[in-house]
Design a protein around this motif. Sequence first.
Motif, short mmCIF file in Angstrom:
data_model
loop_
_atom_site.label_atom_id
_atom_site.label_comp_id
_atom_site.label_asym_id
_atom_site.label_seq_id
_atom_site.Cartn_x
_atom_site.Cartn_y
_atom_site.Cartn_z
N GLU A 164 -4.94 2.41 2.12
CA GLU A 164 -4.84 1.16 2.86
C GLU A 164 -4.02 1.26 4.14
N HIS A 165 -3.05 2.19 4.16
CA HIS A 165 -2.06 2.15 5.24
C HIS A 165 -1.92 3.45 6.04
N LYS A 228 -12.03 7.62 2.12
CA LYS A 228 -11.87 6.78 0.93
C LYS A 228 -12.65 7.34 -0.24
#
Length: 241
Positions: A164-165, A228
């Motif tokens: 996510e980051h 991902k």
Amino acid sequence: MTAPVVLDFARDLAAVLAELRSDLVGVYLHGSAALGGFVPARSDVDILVVVEESSDAEGRRKLGEAIAAAARDCPGVGLELSVITAATARELGSCQYEVHVNTTGTEAAVVIGGDSDTDLILHCAVCRAHAVAVAGPPAEQVFGEVSRDRIVRATLDELDWALEHAPTTYAVLNACRALRFAVEGIQCSKVEAAGWYLERHPDNPVVLSALAAQRGDSAEPPGADEAKDFVRGVTSQLVSL
């Protein structure tokens, strides 16, 4: 081998800390500076500082501000440092820190401790096995053993955060490192972990792209979707091992 410029910086910082804290136990370099793969344009300097006693909020704030000021000439992209007590280094407990300093952004961040930080599980495990003791006794005398299960659980949290980051290069290479530890029990740099993975999967385009970007051989990191998918695949393997 640790880059001389990093060692010089860490020694200067240790001298500042020794003047500030009479109960300083040790100063320990970890991360890429200790494991290898430090790239000035992309790597930060990771340090854990161990003190004997906890201090109040005002003492923590002053300590953090002094560290941030001393880190203005930090090599690489900046400093990421946590101060923990000797009891936390030995046992981790609830993973509380005294103060955390991060100078990798446009402004230095000083975070007063109190909350738990499960990243300390990974940092302390790496320190025990690989840290460079800039000041104080050898790391294995200061940091307690961390169980494999606890390391793997913390790694899964770190991989979720990275999706996510973090930049895709970091996420992919960190996944390689997590998988090597789970399979072989070996902690290593992100670059070394990528090499380990590619020995087993030579044509994996996502890892090849991440490794080239980390080394500066390519400006094109892995795409978000590909990264991902790769990290989620590694996460599934970690859960099943």
